[in-house]
Structures are given as structure tokens and as C-alpha cells.
Design an enzyme around this catalytic site. Structure first.
Site, PDB file in Angstrom:
ATOM      1  CB  SER A  16      34.938  44.746  38.760  1.00 22.68           C
ATOM      2  OG  SER A  16      36.134  44.535  39.454  1.00 22.68           O
ATOM      3  CG  LEU A  96      53.086  45.968  30.286  1.00 25.98           C
ATOM      4  CD1 LEU A  96      52.573  47.139  31.098  1.00 25.98           C
ATOM      5  CD2 LEU A  96      52.445  45.929  28.906  1.00 25.98           C
ATOM      6  CG  ASN A 110      49.172  47.454  37.955  1.00 25.86           C
ATOM      7  OD1 ASN A 110      48.153  47.076  37.382  1.00 25.86           O
ATOM      8  ND2 ASN A 110      49.899  46.623  38.695  1.00 25.86           N
ATOM      9  CG  HIS A 112      49.663  44.092  43.182  1.00 28.39           C
ATOM     10  ND1 HIS A 112      49.830  43.120  42.215  1.00 28.39           N
ATOM     11  CD2 HIS A 112      50.032  43.517  44.353  1.00 28.39           C
ATOM     12  CE1 HIS A 112      50.287  42.015  42.775  1.00 28.39           C
ATOM     13  NE2 HIS A 112      50.412  42.234  44.070  1.00 28.39           N
ATOM     14  CB  SER A 139      49.280  48.990  46.320  1.00 28.22           C
ATOM     15  OG  SER A 139      49.460  48.283  47.528  1.00 28.22           O
ATOM     16  CG  ASP A 148      53.045  43.442  40.791  1.00 26.51           C
ATOM     17  OD1 ASP A 148      52.337  44.113  40.019  1.00 26.51           O
ATOM     18  OD2 ASP A 148      52.955  42.201  40.886  1.00 26.51           O
ATOM     19  CD  GLU A 177      41.573  45.448  43.362  1.00 29.88           C
ATOM     20  OE1 GLU A 177      41.292  45.559  42.159  1.00 29.88           O
ATOM     21  OE2 GLU A 177      42.039  44.412  43.844  1.00 29.88           O
TER      22      GLU A 177
HETATM   23  C1  GRF Z   1      42.212  43.270  40.331  1.00 24.12           C
HETATM   24  O1  GRF Z   1      42.243  42.472  41.456  1.00 24.12           O
HETATM   25  C2  GRF Z   1      43.469  44.083  40.238  1.00 24.12           C
HETATM   26  O2  GRF Z   1      43.996  44.403  41.483  1.00 24.12           O
HETATM   27  C3  GRF Z   1      44.405  43.183  39.484  1.00 24.12           C
HETATM   28  O3  GRF Z   1      43.591  42.548  38.541  1.00 24.12           O
HETATM   29  C4  GRF Z   1      42.264  42.455  39.047  1.00 24.12           C
HETATM   30  C5  GRF Z   1      41.345  42.996  38.002  1.00 24.12           C
HETATM   31  O4  GRF Z   1      40.004  42.842  38.381  1.00 24.12           O
HETATM   32  N1  GRF Z   1      45.479  43.937  38.889  1.00 24.12           N
HETATM   33  P1  GRF Z   1      38.850  43.413  37.479  1.00 24.12           P
HETATM   34  O5  GRF Z   1      38.997  42.786  36.095  1.00 24.12           O
HETATM   35  O6  GRF Z   1      38.988  44.895  37.424  1.00 24.12           O
HETATM   36  O7  GRF Z   1      37.582  42.976  38.143  1.00 24.12           O
END
Ligand code: GRF
Length: 224
Positions: A16, A96, A110, A112, A139, A148, A177
Site C-alpha cells: 500500500s 539487510l 525506510n 516504520h 517514522s 530501525d 504512512e
Molecule cells: C508498513 O506498515 C510499513 O511501516 C512497514 O511495513 C508495512 C508495509 O505495508 N515497514 P504495505 O505493504 O506498504 O501496505
């Protein structure tokens, strides 16, 4: 118009956040060009999102490689074949290697699902509830060798309500996000965001950015 910034997205799942990035570049005038999406699982739904948007995809099944070093070496080769200026982790569920992280120093982001440095690792929404946090969020950070733990770029904060569950928090955090990740990627693509020896900087001001109002389209203020 200056040349767009080539971005390679790595993911393992739903994608997403990839979709939010795709949507943010849809006007055809974006500074961001998603050159490829690479997954470590062939069943990652994000691959279908990429294909629907006409973006090149690659699958490197980590089980096909003799250990992390071999997998990460192959991954680097695949990524670098697209000549990216930025690599974006969007739910890439692999730890990684230091060699990988060093190779992309300053050009690996990234997202998180917590207000780092709180709740590194997994199950962040449940842990926020169990800790009695009154605020939660997400974040964006540059990736370093500490899981992280890399320097923060931007965070979005949501209140935790008494009736919240891990699922309801996840849903509201996800929505945030989808706002802050495209924003951070755009900053980088426009040359406004850099990782310097003093930490990440936006327009020459040290980050993280704070004060990004949840219901506003305004650019967040950089913290002094
Ligand atoms: C998200 O919650 C992101 O913060 C974490 O992985 C999840 C990925 O969600 N790192 P999506 O596949 O982008 O819906």
C-alpha cells in the site's frame, strides 16, 4: 524539467505504501520516477500493483540463495541495474547486511510503523497499546546498520484512544504512512533532503521534521 530521480522500491507484501508512491507520481510532472519494484516473494501483492502501473518488476526469492551475503549481493546487482538515485524499503521483510546498507548509504529510506526510537521491530501497534502510549504514529528514516535505528526524516503522530485496538491503530497509522512517505521521497528527489555528517537535512535545516498536521497538506516544519 530536470531529469526525474530514479527510485527502486523493495517490498515483501501488500504494497500500500508503493501504491501511495505511485499515486503521488501520477500527474506526470513528478520529480520521482519509480524505475522498478523488487520483491523477495513472488506472491507479494505489491508486484501486481507495480505491473498495473507499468513499472518493471523483479523477484529474488531469498530461499534460492546460500545465505544473506549471497542474497544481498544479488539484490544489489538487480537494484543497480536500474541505476537508482534512491532505494525505498516499503515493507521489505528482510534484515539487510552491513555491506548492503553501506553500499546505499544516504540513499536508502525506510518507513516504520511507530514513533521511533519507540518500538523498533515488529508488532508495534500492540506494543504501543501495552505500553499505555497516548500517542503513536510512523517514522521515515535513513537506513543504517542499526535495525530501525537510522536518522529520522519525518514522523506523523496520531492520538491513541481508549477504545483503540492494534487493528484500528494499524489502520490509522497506515493512512499517515501514505502521506509522509511520498513526501520524504519527493524531498529527496527534488534535492532538498540529504543525509549529511550532521544528520538528515531538509533545505539545509537539520531534521527530523515535526509538527506535520494530520489533516493538512502543508509541508511540515523542520525542527530547529
Ligand atoms: C508498513 O506498515 C510499513 O511501516 C512497514 O511495513 C508495512 C508495509 O505495508 N515497514 P504495505 O505493504 O506498504 O501496505
Amino acid at each position: 524539467m530536470p531529469r526525474p530521480c530514479n527510485v527502486v522500491v523493495l517490498l515483501s507484501g501488500t504494497g500500500s505504501n508503493l501504491q501511495a508512491l505511485i499515486d503521488s507520481t501520477a500527474d506526470g510532472e513528478s520529480s520521482v520516477r519509480i524505475a522498478a519494484v523488487i520483491a523477495n516473494r513472488s506472491d507479494a501483492y505489491g508486484l501486481q500493483r507495480a505491473q498495473a502501473a507499468g513499472i518493471a518488476t523483479r523477484v529474488l526469492e531469498h530461499g534460492d540463495y546460500q545465505g544473506r551475503d549471497a542474497f544481498d549481493a544479488a539484490l544489489m546487482e538487480a537494484i543497480d541495474g536500474f541505476d537508482p538515485q534512491l532505494v525505498v524499503l516499503a515493507g521489505f521483510m528482510r534484515i539487510l547486511t552491513p555491506a548492503f546498507v553501506r553500499h546505499y548509504h544516504g540513499r536508502l529510506l525506510n518507513i516504520h510503523p511507530s514513533l521511533l526510537p519507540r518500538h523498533k521491530g515488529l508488532h508495534t501497534h500492540q506494543r504501543a497499546l501495552e505500553a499505555g502510549d497516548t500517542e503513536h504514529g510512523c517514522s521515515v528514516h535513513f537506513v543504517t546498520e542499526e535495525l530501525d535505528g537510522g536518522p529520522l526524516v519525518v514522523q506523523a503522530v496520531i492520538p491513541v484512544h481508549s477504545q483503540d485496538t492494534a487493528a484500528s491503530l494499524a489502520q490509522r497509522v497506515h493512512a499517515q504512512e501514505h502521506r509522509i512517505y511520498p513526501l520524504a521521497v519527493r524531498w529527496f528527489a527534488e534535492g532538498r533532503l540529504q543525509l549529511t555528517d550532521a544528520g538528515p537535512q531538509l533545505d539545509g535545516v537539520v531534521l527530523p521534521a515535526t509538527g506535520y498536521p494530520i489533516n493538512s497538506k502543508e509541508t511540515p516544519c523542520a525542527a530547529p
